[in-house]
Motif scaffolding. Structure first.
Motif, mmCIF file in Angstrom:
data_model
loop_
_atom_site.group_PDB
_atom_site.id
_atom_site.type_symbol
_atom_site.label_atom_id
_atom_site.label_comp_id
_atom_site.label_asym_id
_atom_site.label_seq_id
_atom_site.Cartn_x
_atom_site.Cartn_y
_atom_site.Cartn_z
ATOM 1 N N LYS A 267 34.900 13.696 -65.241
ATOM 2 C CA LYS A 267 34.133 12.496 -64.913
ATOM 3 C C LYS A 267 33.215 12.731 -63.717
ATOM 4 C CE LYS A 267 37.253 9.137 -67.011
ATOM 5 N NZ LYS A 267 38.118 7.950 -66.814
ATOM 6 N N PHE A 268 33.682 13.511 -62.760
ATOM 7 C CA PHE A 268 32.848 13.865 -61.618
ATOM 8 C C PHE A 268 31.582 14.588 -62.070
ATOM 9 C CE2 PHE A 268 31.730 17.435 -58.804
ATOM 10 C CZ PHE A 268 31.320 16.752 -57.668
ATOM 11 N N LEU A 269 31.727 15.560 -62.954
ATOM 12 C CA LEU A 269 30.571 16.315 -63.437
ATOM 13 C C LEU A 269 29.623 15.430 -64.238
ATOM 14 C CD1 LEU A 269 32.391 19.598 -64.550
ATOM 15 C CD2 LEU A 269 30.893 19.318 -62.566
ATOM 16 N N LEU A 270 30.163 14.634 -65.155
ATOM 17 C CA LEU A 270 29.318 13.784 -65.994
ATOM 18 C C LEU A 270 28.663 12.665 -65.195
ATOM 19 C CD1 LEU A 270 31.508 13.541 -69.221
ATOM 20 C CD2 LEU A 270 29.594 15.093 -68.760
ATOM 21 N N ASP A 271 29.384 12.093 -64.241
ATOM 22 C CA ASP A 271 28.790 11.062 -63.384
ATOM 23 C C ASP A 271 27.607 11.625 -62.605
ATOM 24 O OD1 ASP A 271 30.619 9.207 -64.232
ATOM 25 O OD2 ASP A 271 31.830 9.236 -62.400
ATOM 26 N N ASN A 272 27.744 12.840 -62.102
ATOM 27 C CA ASN A 272 26.685 13.461 -61.321
ATOM 28 C C ASN A 272 25.489 13.868 -62.163
ATOM 29 O OD1 ASN A 272 27.038 14.438 -58.218
ATOM 30 N ND2 ASN A 272 29.025 14.005 -59.154
ATOM 31 N N LEU A 273 25.723 14.322 -63.358
ATOM 32 C CA LEU A 273 24.639 14.887 -64.166
ATOM 33 C C LEU A 273 24.021 13.894 -65.147
ATOM 34 C CD1 LEU A 273 26.147 18.399 -64.901
ATOM 35 C CD2 LEU A 273 24.249 17.861 -63.356
ATOM 36 N N LEU A 274 24.760 12.859 -65.523
ATOM 37 C CA LEU A 274 24.253 11.885 -66.490
ATOM 38 C C LEU A 274 24.200 10.470 -65.924
ATOM 39 C CD1 LEU A 274 26.121 13.139 -69.691
ATOM 40 C CD2 LEU A 274 23.793 13.690 -68.952
ATOM 41 N N GLY A 275 25.232 10.052 -65.197
ATOM 42 C CA GLY A 275 25.213 8.726 -64.605
ATOM 43 C C GLY A 275 26.436 7.908 -64.954
ATOM 44 N N PHE A 276 26.472 6.676 -64.443
ATOM 45 C CA PHE A 276 27.604 5.783 -64.658
ATOM 46 C C PHE A 276 27.224 4.396 -64.153
ATOM 47 C CE2 PHE A 276 27.759 7.212 -60.390
ATOM 48 C CZ PHE A 276 28.301 6.189 -59.650
ATOM 49 N N ASN A 277 27.793 3.375 -64.734
ATOM 50 C CA ASN A 277 27.697 1.995 -64.237
ATOM 51 C C ASN A 277 26.301 1.612 -63.727
ATOM 52 O OD1 ASN A 277 30.428 1.696 -64.755
ATOM 53 N ND2 ASN A 277 31.039 2.196 -62.660
ATOM 54 N N GLY A 278 25.295 1.875 -64.513
ATOM 55 C CA GLY A 278 23.943 1.503 -64.120
ATOM 56 C C GLY A 278 23.270 2.465 -63.164
ATOM 57 N N VAL A 279 23.881 3.596 -62.863
ATOM 58 C CA VAL A 279 23.270 4.621 -62.004
ATOM 59 C C VAL A 279 22.772 5.752 -62.907
ATOM 60 C CG1 VAL A 279 23.614 6.236 -60.106
ATOM 61 C CG2 VAL A 279 24.821 4.046 -60.109
ATOM 62 N N PRO A 280 21.480 5.788 -63.219
ATOM 63 C CA PRO A 280 20.945 6.737 -64.207
ATOM 64 C C PRO A 280 20.646 8.109 -63.593
ATOM 65 C CG PRO A 280 19.191 5.304 -63.466
ATOM 66 C CD PRO A 280 20.436 4.859 -62.737
ATOM 67 N N MET A 281 21.687 8.878 -63.364
ATOM 68 C CA MET A 281 21.493 10.176 -62.701
ATOM 69 C C MET A 281 20.650 11.132 -63.542
ATOM 70 S SD MET A 281 22.629 10.103 -59.661
ATOM 71 C CE MET A 281 22.544 11.852 -59.281
ATOM 72 N N MET A 282 20.752 11.065 -64.850
ATOM 73 C CA MET A 282 19.917 11.923 -65.689
ATOM 74 C C MET A 282 18.442 11.635 -65.438
ATOM 75 S SD MET A 282 19.996 12.531 -69.835
ATOM 76 C CE MET A 282 19.282 10.954 -70.319
ATOM 77 N N ASP A 283 18.071 10.370 -65.353
ATOM 78 C CA ASP A 283 16.686 9.995 -65.058
ATOM 79 C C ASP A 283 16.243 10.548 -63.705
ATOM 80 O OD1 ASP A 283 16.355 8.590 -67.402
ATOM 81 O OD2 ASP A 283 16.615 6.613 -66.500
ATOM 82 N N LYS A 284 17.110 10.451 -62.709
ATOM 83 C CA LYS A 284 16.774 10.899 -61.362
ATOM 84 C C LYS A 284 16.607 12.420 -61.309
ATOM 85 C CE LYS A 284 19.356 6.975 -59.442
ATOM 86 N NZ LYS A 284 18.269 6.246 -58.769
ATOM 87 N N ILE A 285 17.474 13.136 -62.014
ATOM 88 C CA ILE A 285 17.388 14.594 -62.039
ATOM 89 C C ILE A 285 16.136 15.044 -62.782
ATOM 90 C CG2 ILE A 285 18.477 16.673 -62.955
ATOM 91 C CD1 ILE A 285 21.197 15.218 -62.462
ATOM 92 N N ILE A 286 15.883 14.461 -63.946
ATOM 93 C CA ILE A 286 14.684 14.820 -64.709
ATOM 94 C C ILE A 286 13.434 14.508 -63.897
ATOM 95 C CG2 ILE A 286 13.311 14.192 -66.739
ATOM 96 C CD1 ILE A 286 15.920 13.939 -68.308
ATOM 97 N N THR A 287 13.435 13.391 -63.172
ATOM 98 C CA THR A 287 12.298 13.043 -62.321
ATOM 99 C C THR A 287 12.033 14.123 -61.289
ATOM 100 O OG1 THR A 287 12.539 10.646 -62.595
ATOM 101 C CG2 THR A 287 11.499 11.409 -60.561
#
Length: 253
Positions: A121-141
């Protein structure tokens, strides 16, 4: 560093991206797809798996999410998650996409089950996101905005060093023109990451085949797969790219 406070490009859904998901445990696939859907980015999805009995379950799950599924490929049970990525999809990603990710349905059977779940969950939360936090969008940006940025992976305070992998990593490094390895490293533990076209070219040019990967069951440490995991940032730097890690407040393992 990329955090949950980073912004997202207004046109993130138009950025040319893809993601590879290796599915060894299909019951965990939903965790990944749920997180992808949190984001506005719409990467092409490439799936690999190795057990014939899982095909229908995987396809049924994917269809529920209405994502851009490009290919679902079965391969042998070798190379864990990185083998299918390198053998099936790395050249397609290198040729056809500007930015791409690699994740998998991780179960850490060699450690406590609860710790293994927290790690995944730590890895997926950081790389993809969770609970309305779009980490994938931020990383791709960030990968899109910063032309020299080539590799992104989670910052992990439990990062181990080379362990028993230095010698085999040195052998692989020599093949791609890296003559000296640092003694201290930071790397994507768990082999999940986002990358930019060109950042891992030297690795793909090794043209590793299925027979190059060790047979299962694998030892806990000291295989070429553990060495490749540690070499990823060094390869990206060799190609002239920089590296960033992610950090999400209150997310740890």
């Amino acid at each position: 560093m990329i955090t949950n406070e980073n912004d997202v490009d207004n046109e993130v859904e138009r950025i040319n991206s893809a993601i590879h998901i290796h599915v060894y445990y299909p019951e965990l696939l939903g965790e990944i797809l749920d997180r992808i859907k949190i984001n506005r980015a719409n990467p092409d999805i490439y799936i690999s798996y190795c057990k014939k009995i899982h095909k229908d379950e995987i396809i049924e799950k994917i269809l529920q999410y209405r994502l851009n599924i490009k290919e679902v490929v079965r391969g042998p049970n070798k190379g864990r998650d990185i083998g299918p990525f390198l053998c099936h999809f790395s050249k397609v990603f290198e040729e056809d996409y500007d930015i791409y990710g690699h994740v998998h349905t991780k179960k850490s059977i060699n450690i406590d089950a609860e710790q293994g779940t927290l790690w995944r969950k730590f890895l997926l939360d950081n790389l993809l996101g969770f609970n309305g936090v779009p980490m994938m969008d931020k990383i791709i940006t960030d990968l899109y905005r910063y032309k020299n940025l080539g590799l992104v992976f989670p910052s992990d305070k439990t990062c181990v060093n080379w362990c028993n992998n230095y010698d085999i990593a040195s052998e692989i490094a020599q093949q791609i023109g890296i003559t000296k390895l640092p003694r201290q490293i930071d790397f994507p533990i768990g082999t999940m990451f986002w990358a930019k076209k060109g950042a891992l070219t030297s690795l793909y040019q090794l043209n590793l085949q299925w027979e190059d990967y060790p047979e299962e069951p694998l030892s806990y440490d000291g295989t070429m797969l553990h060495a490749l995991e540690r070499l990823l940032p060094i390869i990206a730097e060799k190609e002239g790219f920089t590296i960033k890690t992610t950090h999400v407040d209150q997310i740890a393992r």
